[in-house]
Design a protein around this motif. Structure first.
Motif, PDB file in Angstrom:
ATOM      1  N   GLU A  45      18.047 -19.569  -7.976  1.00 45.86           N
ATOM      2  CA  GLU A  45      18.335 -19.437  -7.104  1.00 45.86           C
ATOM      3  C   GLU A  45      19.289 -18.143  -6.413  1.00 45.86           C
ATOM      4  N   GLY A  46      19.429 -16.935  -6.925  1.00 47.14           N
ATOM      5  CA  GLY A  46      20.341 -15.448  -6.534  1.00 47.14           C
ATOM      6  C   GLY A  46      21.344 -16.185  -6.574  1.00 47.14           C
ATOM      7  N   VAL A  47      22.478 -14.948  -5.767  1.00 42.98           N
ATOM      8  CA  VAL A  47      23.208 -15.186  -5.991  1.00 42.98           C
ATOM      9  C   VAL A  47      24.369 -16.222  -5.471  1.00 42.98           C
ATOM     10  N   TYR A  72      20.126 -13.174 -12.622  1.00 41.13           N
ATOM     11  CA  TYR A  72      18.066 -13.117 -12.395  1.00 41.13           C
ATOM     12  C   TYR A  72      18.503 -11.318 -11.808  1.00 41.13           C
ATOM     13  N   ALA A  73      19.158 -11.255 -11.008  1.00 41.57           N
ATOM     14  CA  ALA A  73      19.021  -9.593 -10.331  1.00 41.57           C
ATOM     15  C   ALA A  73      20.256  -9.033 -11.089  1.00 41.57           C
ATOM     16  N   LEU A  74      20.909  -9.818 -12.668  1.00 39.32           N
ATOM     17  CA  LEU A  74      21.390  -8.182 -12.791  1.00 39.32           C
ATOM     18  C   LEU A  74      20.771  -8.097 -14.264  1.00 39.32           C
ATOM     19  N   ARG A  84      26.330  -5.327  -4.772  1.00 39.60           N
ATOM     20  CA  ARG A  84      25.785  -6.025  -5.483  1.00 39.60           C
ATOM     21  C   ARG A  84      24.873  -5.559  -6.450  1.00 39.60           C
ATOM     22  N   PRO A  85      24.242  -6.109  -7.472  1.00 41.81           N
ATOM     23  CA  PRO A  85      23.095  -5.150  -8.117  1.00 41.81           C
ATOM     24  C   PRO A  85      22.719  -5.889  -7.467  1.00 41.81           C
ATOM     25  N   GLY A  86      20.808  -4.929  -7.251  1.00 45.32           N
ATOM     26  CA  GLY A  86      19.851  -5.504  -6.661  1.00 45.32           C
ATOM     27  C   GLY A  86      20.207  -5.254  -4.477  1.00 45.32           C
ATOM     28  N   SER A  87      20.937  -4.753  -3.886  1.00 51.46           N
ATOM     29  CA  SER A  87      21.126  -5.142  -2.819  1.00 51.46           C
ATOM     30  C   SER A  87      21.246  -3.871  -2.063  1.00 51.46           C
ATOM     31  N   HIS A  88      19.945  -3.488  -0.971  1.00 47.34           N
ATOM     32  CA  HIS A  88      19.712  -2.147  -0.235  1.00 47.34           C
ATOM     33  C   HIS A  88      18.805  -1.552  -1.128  1.00 47.34           C
TER      34      HIS A  88
END
Length: 707
Positions: free
Chosen positions: A73-75, A329-331, A429-433
């Motif tokens: 569910e993302g952040v 998940y992004a981490l 955050r990790p994954g941003s941009h």
């Protein structure tokens, strides 16, 4: 009520089995991708599930933020957990209940409408049928997509939602086993990282012999590129060695920061990209008087009482990471990317820690542990940050320079409104941009390329620097000028509320200034510009609670102020009133707040969120700002970076005024901006002069009094 449509979380994770499962011991597993960071969200989600499944809350086992066992569910951010995960769980649980009733009815040869579920058991005509969720579970395939077609309960039927249940996360915390810091393992290897003092700094020397002498116990010193870590079996020895290594490391190059980094002048002198967003119709002719003012919100940090911690273990080629990240998940994906692993070779398990409400060093500690685990396979590596690490290495809440101007019509109302926002990006955050987001990966050899930041968070997603930059008032023409300050030699990222804190402080302070220019009462002036009935209701409620307008002329050392906002212009409505006394410093006398959160799942939880937001916002407003010296962040202790003390917290009175038939609205960040504005407006009345730069510190007050 929550709309009976498929929310994005169910679109992204469509299988009912992603959300619900029945376990052998009479428990129901309910999974969520959202994580507990002190906001009480797991309790609220359990209540939603228990309500729709018709089981007691005690039967629910919540699984949160585990990449191996839950939906992506993302952040967990933006005050969206109830609206997103709550809506998904509600629909999924309603559909599971409907499937069980249909299957039970078929087994019994009776209409499904004749059956009800009581604490998981199917009953008919007041009698038990001998069937329940657990006896039927093996016969019902939950590996099917949710349709959203099942009937959900109406608020008039609620028995669990809307009540204040005990927090499900508190027992373990009280017993000393609820935090990531409490995790132990027989093969535990303690680690500390020596962080670079500024961006791009190169490690030219490290006196390793002196570091070993300082501890007197066996430690390993690992240096790769400009990354240094101390590891060992004895935590005390590792800590002493790390402290010595800070003193014995020599750095050069990179981009040291000037002492005036935390100032409007420095921010405005950095490169930027600009855009203009116009809304409404500009007036056909020039209006009358122009009122203008500029406001400042400094670089700030998170102030989490507990420092960040991460653990990792590499076993048989699989890496397991324990972290208090807000986006498991992004981490996982960025750790895999940075370590050259497949995503399915990494599992991230969320474990709770001190709340941060923003991108703190949790992800950094997790990456450090993961990297070191690849150098120590078969060991569980535990990385713990120190207080100094938190101040030096954490992403910063972005500073903001906010200019406001209004051309007034004949009735002294804004005919043309302009807000001019200059600020660095508010999310890295990790994954941003496309960024990995890890400070230590940049210090290691051959870091992966970091794409250029093209824009801040998009306005459609709530914005970053522009969050709440569009005033909610009825303005015929609204112009927003946004300057994305980038690149800069600082790592800025999400801090609770992102740009909403600074923008609402500025807009609501400016609204008081416009009311003064119009010779009108500040509350009456706001109401004359507001048609939204829910916005009007919270302002009127807060004004009534505090006895607006209060007694006392301006400049007498005591003042009452009010601020209003709707977080992201689509979450909870909040109005806050504050009474202050001011001599050389500000003393908070009392704070009142009225909020419309729509359907409230847990009243006590919502009130706790609003009260906590008020306290944190008061601390930001009165005390918090980072300092820079010798090229780096110079605040390293609570003495350097004071936060609001328990003794300084005033009486806080709150009221929930919303209609439970409206959809639930996020509350986690609703109080931040209105609190800052209320305090700022109260201080202005108490002093008889306005301070437009935060924090409203003793130094700024004394300067205002002596001006």
């Amino acid at each position: 009520m929550i709309p009976n449509t498929l929310p994005q979380s169910l679109v992204d994770n469509p299988l009912l089995s992603d959300w619900v499962g029945f376990e052998q011991d009479g428990k129901v597993r309910v999974s969520t991708g959202k994580v507990e960071i002190g906001q009480g969200i797991l309790t609220a989600l359990v209540q939603i599930a228990a309500e729709e499944l018709e089981v007691s809350p005690g039967r629910i086992r919540a699984v949160s933020g585990e990449t191996s066992a839950g939906p992506n569910e993302g952040v967990t951010a933006g005050s969206t957990s109830v609206a997103m995960s709550g809506a998904a769980i509600r629909l999924a649980c309603a559909e599971v209940r409907a499937l069980v009733l249909a299957h039970g009815a078929e087994r019994l040869g009776v209409p499904a409408e004749s059956l009800v579920i009581e604490d998981g058991r199917l009953r008919r005509g007041g009698r038990d049928t001998g069937l329940d969720y657990w006896s039927l579970a093996a016969q019902i395939d939950l590996d099917r997509p949710a349709t959203g077609s099942a009937s959900t309960k109406s608020p008039t039927q609620y028995r669990v939602v809307g009540t204040s249940l005990p927090r499900i996360d508190l027992p373990a915390k009280i017993e000393g086993r609820g935090f990531i810091h409490d995790i132990v393992a027989p093969d535990l290897l303690h680690a500390r990282v020596v962080h670079r003092p500024w961006q791009g700094a190169r490690l030219v020397s490290l006196d390793e012999a002196a570091v070993r002498r300082a501890t007197g116990l066996p430690v390993d010193i690992r240096r790769e590129g400009d990354f240094v870590a101390i590891t060992g079996d004895r935590e005390f020895a590792v800590q002493r060695a790390a402290l010595a290594a800070r003193d014995k490391a020599a750095w050069e190059g990179g981009t040291p920061l000037p002492d005036d980094t935390n100032s409007p002048g420095w921010v405005l002198a950095q490169p930027s990209r600009s855009r203009v967003v116009d809304t409404g119709t500009p007036p056909a002719r020039e209006a009358g008087e122009v009122v203008a003012a500029t406001y400042w919100r400094p670089f700030q940090t998170y102030g989490s009482i507990g420092p960040s911690c991460g653990l990792a273990a590499l076993s048989d080629g699989h890496l397991t990471v324990w972290s208090h990240t807000q986006n498991p998940y992004a981490l996982r994906d960025q750790i895999a990317r940075c370590l050259g692993l497949a995503a399915d070779a990494v599992t991230v398990l969320h474990r709770q820690a001190a709340g941060c409400y923003g991108h703190n060093t949790a992800d950094d500690a997790a990456f450090d542990a993961a990297f070191l685990a690849t150098r120590w396979p078969g060991r569980t590596v535990r990385v713990l940050f120190t207080r100094e690490d938190e101040f030096l290495a954490a992403p910063m809440g972005a500073a903001m320079v906010i200019g406001l101007s209004a051309e007034l019509d004949a009735d002294r109302r804004p005919a043309r409104w302009t807000i001019d926002i200059a600020s660095p990006v508010h999310s890295n955050r990790p994954g941003s941009h496309g960024h990995h987001g890890f400070r230590s990966r940049e210090a290691l050899p051959d870091p992966p390329p970091q794409p250029a930041v093209r824009n801040d968070n998009p306005d459609a997603a709530g914005g970053g620097a522009t969050r709440n930059g569009h005033a909610l008032y009825d303005l015929p023409f609204h112009r927003m000028i946004h300057h994305t300050v980038d690149p800069i030699p600082l790592r800025t990222s999400s801090l609770r509320g992102l740009g909403a804190f600074g923008n609402i402080f500025a807009i609501e302070s400016f609204m008081d200034e416009l009311a003064e220019a119009a010779g009108q009462d500040a509350v009456a002036y706001r109401l004359s510009l507001l048609s939204d009935p829910r916005a009007r209701a919270v302002i009127e409620a807060a004004a009534a609670m505090c006895g607006w307008p209060g007694a006392g002329p301006p400049g007498e050392g005591r003042g009452l102020g009010l601020g209003f906002g709707r977080y992201k212009n689509r979450a909870a409505y909040m109005a806050v009133a504050a009474e202050v006394e001011v001599d050389e410093a500000v003393r908070l006398v009392k704070i009142w707040g009225a909020a419309d959160c729509g359907l409230v799942i847990t009243p006590d939880g919502a009130l706790n969120q609003l009260e906590g937001g008020i306290i944190q916002a008061a601390s930001w407003t009165l005390k918090e700002e980072l300092r820079f010296a010798e090229g780096k962040v110079a605040t390293s202790t609570w003495e350097d970076y004071p936060i609001l003390r328990f003794s300084e917290i005033p009486e806080i009175e709150l009221r929930l005024v919303g209609d439970r038939h409206n959809p639930p609205l996020g509350v986690g960040e609703a109080a931040m901006g209105p609190t800052a504005a209320a305090i700022g407006n109260a201080v202005a009345r108490a002093l008889g002069t306005r301070i437009r730069s935060l924090p409203l510190s003793r130094e700024r007050i004394m300067a205002a009094l002596l001006a």
